[in-house]
Design a protein around this motif. Structure first.
Motif, PDB file in Angstrom:
ATOM      1  N   THR A   4       0.835  -1.199  -0.052  1.00 19.96           N
ATOM      2  CA  THR A   4       0.054  -0.007  -0.197  1.00 19.96           C
ATOM      3  C   THR A   4       0.906   1.209  -0.157  1.00 19.96           C
ATOM      4  OG1 THR A   4      -0.158   0.196   2.492  1.00 19.96           O
ATOM      5  CG2 THR A   4      -1.572  -1.304   1.420  1.00 19.96           C
ATOM      6  N   PRO A   5       0.401   2.536  -0.445  1.00 22.69           N
ATOM      7  CA  PRO A   5       1.326   3.552  -0.434  1.00 22.69           C
ATOM      8  C   PRO A   5       1.856   3.782   1.240  1.00 22.69           C
ATOM      9  CG  PRO A   5      -0.882   4.008  -1.620  1.00 22.69           C
ATOM     10  CD  PRO A   5      -1.003   2.750  -1.022  1.00 22.69           C
ATOM     11  N   GLU A   6       0.878   3.602   2.036  1.00 25.61           N
ATOM     12  CA  GLU A   6       1.436   3.672   3.604  1.00 25.61           C
ATOM     13  C   GLU A   6       2.527   2.914   3.796  1.00 25.61           C
ATOM     14  OE1 GLU A   6      -1.837   3.101   2.473  1.00 25.61           O
ATOM     15  OE2 GLU A   6      -2.436   5.375   2.616  1.00 25.61           O
ATOM     16  N   GLU A   7       2.359   1.636   3.532  1.00 25.98           N
ATOM     17  CA  GLU A   7       3.500   0.680   3.671  1.00 25.98           C
ATOM     18  C   GLU A   7       4.677   1.092   2.778  1.00 25.98           C
ATOM     19  OE1 GLU A   7       1.420  -3.923   4.066  1.00 25.98           O
ATOM     20  OE2 GLU A   7       1.397  -2.965   2.042  1.00 25.98           O
ATOM     21  N   LEU A   8       4.637   1.644   1.570  1.00 27.72           N
ATOM     22  CA  LEU A   8       5.891   2.051   1.010  1.00 27.72           C
ATOM     23  C   LEU A   8       6.489   3.246   1.512  1.00 27.72           C
ATOM     24  CD1 LEU A   8       4.666   1.722  -2.653  1.00 27.72           C
ATOM     25  CD2 LEU A   8       6.321   0.334  -1.716  1.00 27.72           C
ATOM     26  N   GLN A   9       5.724   4.026   2.089  1.00 22.73           N
ATOM     27  CA  GLN A   9       6.179   5.361   2.750  1.00 22.73           C
ATOM     28  C   GLN A   9       7.048   4.780   3.998  1.00 22.73           C
ATOM     29  OE1 GLN A   9       3.134   7.983   4.093  1.00 22.73           O
ATOM     30  NE2 GLN A   9       4.451   9.516   4.523  1.00 22.73           N
ATOM     31  N   ARG A  10       6.104   3.955   4.936  1.00 24.30           N
ATOM     32  CA  ARG A  10       7.059   3.537   6.173  1.00 24.30           C
ATOM     33  C   ARG A  10       8.246   2.688   5.798  1.00 24.30           C
ATOM     34  NH1 ARG A  10       1.892   1.315   7.725  1.00 24.30           N
ATOM     35  NH2 ARG A  10       2.893  -0.750   7.856  1.00 24.30           N
ATOM     36  N   PHE A  11       8.196   1.705   4.576  1.00 21.75           N
ATOM     37  CA  PHE A  11       9.337   1.026   4.231  1.00 21.75           C
ATOM     38  C   PHE A  11      10.444   1.965   4.113  1.00 21.75           C
ATOM     39  CE2 PHE A  11      12.127  -1.362   1.359  1.00 21.75           C
ATOM     40  CZ  PHE A  11      12.303  -2.167   2.105  1.00 21.75           C
ATOM     41  N   PHE A  12      10.308   2.954   3.021  1.00 22.11           N
ATOM     42  CA  PHE A  12      11.360   3.923   2.753  1.00 22.11           C
ATOM     43  C   PHE A  12      11.755   4.629   3.725  1.00 22.11           C
ATOM     44  CE2 PHE A  12       9.830   2.602  -1.666  1.00 22.11           C
ATOM     45  CZ  PHE A  12      10.777   1.970  -2.065  1.00 22.11           C
ATOM     46  N   ALA A  13      11.235   4.952   4.620  1.00 23.41           N
ATOM     47  CA  ALA A  13      11.462   5.644   5.910  1.00 23.41           C
ATOM     48  C   ALA A  13      12.224   4.819   6.555  1.00 23.41           C
ATOM     49  CB  ALA A  13      10.539   6.235   6.665  1.00 23.41           C
ATOM     50  N   ALA A  14      12.017   3.596   6.881  1.00 25.22           N
ATOM     51  CA  ALA A  14      13.179   2.659   7.611  1.00 25.22           C
ATOM     52  C   ALA A  14      14.534   2.533   6.891  1.00 25.22           C
ATOM     53  CB  ALA A  14      12.399   1.305   7.705  1.00 25.22           C
ATOM     54  N   VAL A  15      14.525   2.553   5.273  1.00 28.09           N
ATOM     55  CA  VAL A  15      15.272   2.300   4.340  1.00 28.09           C
ATOM     56  C   VAL A  15      16.375   3.423   4.655  1.00 28.09           C
ATOM     57  CG1 VAL A  15      16.529   2.168   2.313  1.00 28.09           C
ATOM     58  CG2 VAL A  15      14.416   0.596   3.154  1.00 28.09           C
ATOM     59  N   PHE A 122      16.172  -6.731   4.139  1.00 31.15           N
ATOM     60  CA  PHE A 122      14.646  -6.286   3.500  1.00 31.15           C
ATOM     61  C   PHE A 122      13.953  -6.649   4.919  1.00 31.15           C
ATOM     62  CE2 PHE A 122      11.015  -8.424   2.129  1.00 31.15           C
ATOM     63  CZ  PHE A 122      10.319  -7.363   1.592  1.00 31.15           C
ATOM     64  N   ARG A 123      14.435  -7.599   5.433  1.00 27.69           N
ATOM     65  CA  ARG A 123      13.616  -8.163   6.540  1.00 27.69           C
ATOM     66  C   ARG A 123      13.381  -7.218   7.845  1.00 27.69           C
ATOM     67  NH1 ARG A 123      11.733 -13.662   7.225  1.00 27.69           N
ATOM     68  NH2 ARG A 123      11.116 -12.939   9.062  1.00 27.69           N
ATOM     69  N   ARG A 124      14.856  -6.652   7.737  1.00 31.39           N
ATOM     70  CA  ARG A 124      15.082  -5.463   9.082  1.00 31.39           C
ATOM     71  C   ARG A 124      14.275  -4.155   8.744  1.00 31.39           C
ATOM     72  NH1 ARG A 124      20.775  -3.551   9.361  1.00 31.39           N
ATOM     73  NH2 ARG A 124      21.090  -5.904   8.939  1.00 31.39           N
ATOM     74  N   TYR A 125      14.272  -3.992   7.338  1.00 28.15           N
ATOM     75  CA  TYR A 125      13.479  -2.737   7.100  1.00 28.15           C
ATOM     76  C   TYR A 125      11.738  -3.170   7.256  1.00 28.15           C
ATOM     77  CZ  TYR A 125      17.814  -1.387   4.933  1.00 28.15           C
ATOM     78  OH  TYR A 125      19.089  -1.076   4.977  1.00 28.15           O
ATOM     79  N   LEU A 126      11.433  -4.007   6.822  1.00 30.33           N
ATOM     80  CA  LEU A 126       9.871  -4.523   7.137  1.00 30.33           C
ATOM     81  C   LEU A 126       9.674  -4.295   8.556  1.00 30.33           C
ATOM     82  CD1 LEU A 126       9.415  -7.766   4.886  1.00 30.33           C
ATOM     83  CD2 LEU A 126       8.412  -5.317   4.540  1.00 30.33           C
ATOM     84  N   ASP A 127      10.527  -4.792   9.523  1.00 30.61           N
ATOM     85  CA  ASP A 127      10.178  -4.942  10.993  1.00 30.61           C
ATOM     86  C   ASP A 127      10.084  -3.650  11.408  1.00 30.61           C
ATOM     87  OD1 ASP A 127      10.157  -6.379  13.536  1.00 30.61           O
ATOM     88  OD2 ASP A 127      11.841  -5.616  13.863  1.00 30.61           O
ATOM     89  N   LYS A 128      11.350  -2.567  11.134  1.00 35.34           N
ATOM     90  CA  LYS A 128      11.299  -1.280  11.521  1.00 35.34           C
ATOM     91  C   LYS A 128      10.081  -0.449  10.956  1.00 35.34           C
ATOM     92  CE  LYS A 128      16.241  -1.115  12.342  1.00 35.34           C
ATOM     93  NZ  LYS A 128      17.368  -0.324  12.148  1.00 35.34           N
ATOM     94  N   ALA A 129       9.365  -1.118   9.727  1.00 38.34           N
ATOM     95  CA  ALA A 129       8.414  -0.205   9.357  1.00 38.34           C
ATOM     96  C   ALA A 129       7.076  -0.678   9.884  1.00 38.34           C
ATOM     97  CB  ALA A 129       8.307  -0.383   7.686  1.00 38.34           C
ATOM     98  N   GLY A 130       7.048  -1.782  10.689  1.00 37.59           N
ATOM     99  CA  GLY A 130       5.864  -2.268  11.150  1.00 37.59           C
ATOM    100  C   GLY A 130       5.101  -3.002  10.224  1.00 37.59           C
ATOM    101  N   ILE A 131       5.622  -3.545   8.923  1.00 38.87           N
ATOM    102  CA  ILE A 131       4.988  -4.626   8.104  1.00 38.87           C
ATOM    103  C   ILE A 131       5.312  -5.974   8.531  1.00 38.87           C
ATOM    104  CG2 ILE A 131       4.721  -4.867   5.734  1.00 38.87           C
ATOM    105  CD1 ILE A 131       6.030  -2.108   5.042  1.00 38.87           C
ATOM    106  N   PRO A 132       4.239  -6.631   8.838  1.00 39.99           N
ATOM    107  CA  PRO A 132       4.584  -8.046   9.467  1.00 39.99           C
ATOM    108  C   PRO A 132       4.852  -9.027   8.178  1.00 39.99           C
ATOM    109  CG  PRO A 132       2.205  -7.396   9.179  1.00 39.99           C
ATOM    110  CD  PRO A 132       2.738  -6.067   8.927  1.00 39.99           C
ATOM    111  N   HIS A 133       5.748  -9.798   8.671  1.00 40.23           N
ATOM    112  CA  HIS A 133       6.200 -10.873   7.457  1.00 40.23           C
ATOM    113  C   HIS A 133       5.536 -12.104   7.780  1.00 40.23           C
ATOM    114  CE1 HIS A 133       8.670 -13.940   5.733  1.00 40.23           C
ATOM    115  NE2 HIS A 133       8.820 -12.785   4.660  1.00 40.23           N
ATOM    116  N   THR A 134       4.585 -12.887   7.408  1.00 38.29           N
ATOM    117  CA  THR A 134       3.897 -13.892   7.608  1.00 38.29           C
ATOM    118  C   THR A 134       4.609 -15.254   7.401  1.00 38.29           C
ATOM    119  OG1 THR A 134       2.877 -14.167   5.497  1.00 38.29           O
ATOM    120  CG2 THR A 134       1.856 -12.548   7.015  1.00 38.29           C
ATOM    121  N   GLY A 135       5.719 -15.264   6.621  1.00 40.61           N
ATOM    122  CA  GLY A 135       6.381 -16.478   6.631  1.00 40.61           C
ATOM    123  C   GLY A 135       6.226 -16.805   4.922  1.00 40.61           C
TER     124      GLY A 135
END
Length: 171
Positions: A4-15, A122-135
């Motif tokens: 989503t646009p919000e996930e992208l924004q949070r992901f790139f902020a973490a990166v 990538f996994r570290r940035y997902l975690d910092k962005a609060g985007i859950p990784h489901t496996g």
């Protein structure tokens, strides 16, 4: 997974907040923001981008040449103009003494980024962005899917004939 646009924004902020580790990954904070943004805005495959060499990145014309991509095909991938500026800055910062055969996105002089390195970050940035990784995802490759979906949405909003434009995505 389509981001989503919000996930992208949070992901790139973490990166963008990532730090380099001088002894292990001295270029992380410089490379990762550009690397992941090009993945998202170009639809490139991860290995195509990670294995691009300095000679493959034409910053004056704004494209990356993929050599021996899937099915052993060469092709040219345009780089978003804002990212061309970022690539120029990156090249100035880490490639002042590099040969044309050096990897453009490297973790250390003479060493390309490995898939494991990219996935770990990538996994570290997902975690910092609060985007859950489901496996099962999200995966790095999902940037490619998100790019395609967003491009189709843009074309629909512009009233373009998708049947006429679909070959452009394929190419």
């Amino acid at each position: 997974h389509i981001y989503t646009p919000e996930e992208l924004q949070r992901f790139f902020a973490a990166v963008d907040a990532s730090k380099s580790v001088p002894s292990e990954c001295p270029y992380r904070s410089l490379v990762m923001p550009v690397f992941f943004r090009i993945l998202y805005t170009s639809g490139m495959r991860v290995s195509e981008l990670r294995l691009a060499r300095v000679q493959d990145v034409n910053l004056s014309k704004g494209y990356i040449q993929v050599r021996e991509g899937k099915n052993h095909k060469d092709r040219f991938i345009p780089i978003h103009p804002e990212l061309v500026t970022s690539c120029v800055r990156l090249k100035t910062q880490i490639h002042s003494g590099s040969s044309e055969d050096e990897f453009f996105f490297m973790v250390y002089p003479g060493r390309e980024m490995t898939l494991q390195n990219i996935y770990h970050n990538f996994r570290r940035y997902l975690d910092k962005a609060g985007i859950p990784h489901t496996g099962r995802g999200p995966r790095v490759h999902d940037f490619r899917h998100t790019y395609c979906v967003n491009l189709l949405l843009k074309w629909t909003e512009e009233g373009k004939d998708l049947m006429a434009y679909l070959p452009y995505i394929r190419t």
